[in-house]
Write a protein that holds these residues in place. Sequence first.
Motif, PDB file in Angstrom:
ATOM      1  N   ALA A   1     -10.487   3.554   1.293  1.00 52.64           N
ATOM      2  CA  ALA A   1      -9.487   3.415   0.233  1.00 52.64           C
ATOM      3  C   ALA A   1     -10.004   2.524  -0.886  1.00 52.64           C
TER       4      ALA A   1
ATOM      5  N   LEU B   1      -7.786   9.097  -3.036  1.00 53.22           N
ATOM      6  CA  LEU B   1      -7.102   7.824  -2.832  1.00 53.22           C
ATOM      7  C   LEU B   1      -5.788   8.028  -2.093  1.00 53.22           C
TER       8      LEU B   1
ATOM      9  N   CYS C   1      -6.411   8.658   1.717  1.00 52.89           N
ATOM     10  CA  CYS C   1      -6.721   7.447   2.488  1.00 52.89           C
ATOM     11  C   CYS C   1      -5.469   6.590   2.691  1.00 52.89           C
ATOM     12  N   LEU C   2      -4.701   6.410   1.632  1.00 51.55           N
ATOM     13  CA  LEU C   2      -3.473   5.628   1.745  1.00 51.55           C
ATOM     14  C   LEU C   2      -2.473   6.327   2.659  1.00 51.55           C
TER      15      LEU C   2
ATOM     16  N   ARG D   1       0.763   4.163  -2.668  1.00 51.73           N
ATOM     17  CA  ARG D   1       0.602   5.573  -2.285  1.00 51.73           C
ATOM     18  C   ARG D   1       1.637   6.453  -2.995  1.00 51.73           C
TER      19      ARG D   1
ATOM     20  N   ARG E   1       0.841  -1.213   0.000  1.00 53.04           N
ATOM     21  CA  ARG E   1       0.000   0.000   0.000  1.00 53.04           C
ATOM     22  C   ARG E   1       0.869   1.254   0.000  1.00 53.04           C
TER      23      ARG E   1
END
Length: 312
Positions: free
Chosen positions: A297, A242, A245-246, A206, A202
């Motif tokens: 996410a 996105l 959230c990451l 990101r 993740r």
Amino acid sequence: NKPAKAVGAEKIRVRRGMSTTGAFRTIGRSVLRHIAGNEAAVRRSDSEGVHQMRVGLRRLRAAISLFSNLLGDQETERVKAELKWLTGKLGPARDLDVYVRNEIDPLPGATPAGRGMKELAGALTLRCDAAFGKANAAVESRRYRSLLLDTLQWLETGDWAKHARYYKQRPIERFAADIFARRTKTITKKAKKIRELDSQQRHKLRIAVKKLRYASDFFGHLFASRRAKKRLPSFKARLTDLQDCLGALNDIKVHQKLAPKPEAGNPRAKAARAQAFAIGVVSGREQSEIEPLLNAADKDARKFLHARPFWT
């Protein structure tokens, strides 16, 4: 004298029809001004100044990644290493400051671990002050001054330009469209299985999302058709959602590393137990946020999958 204020990023002035090498130099000069413009704020331990200098460094490192097909000589590798060095000197100060302000300071009045929170805040504040001192020392150093001068010289007269003949006269619009197509495809492939990714995967996603968002800042305005102007804001908004959230998920991982470790055999046993309890309260609060963030996410990733290309 008025205290020095942090300086935000300026608008990148890459123009249509500009060569790819010319565009890289334009971006590099702008980002160097962003970095240098925050020197005074970093020297006075201004958190926003540290943040803005870090943003400048990230943007320059992202630009080097985006233009990697032009680059690859030893001089470029040395510049990248120096930018990474400075990023490492600034990171702890900003991370600790955000951790204290966002996760520790709001809690004492709302938790039974009052004394432990004070102990924890005190310990982290001492570490934060020391980290700001190291950031200040880095910006005051000869190495930092050499970094700025060497990076500017590399941009203007570096050997990379001599080896970039294929791109020398290639219009930046074609180069940018290729970046958007390739990187969007890569992110889409990973975003489809975002719930299957571990924390390290993740984190890599990101960074990929962040680089694509920077690319949209650098090049988005080059696509001026009515369709492009309509689609670009939605594309950037979905990328940003996105990334946020990451980023929040990554912050939790960073905070786990920042939290003080209980010392075995600490003579101040009672205070140590109180602090350990406070750390548990903060950690538990953040752990409870992971599942909602993963859901968000996943939702944002699905929205990005349906983002319509603006560069075609």
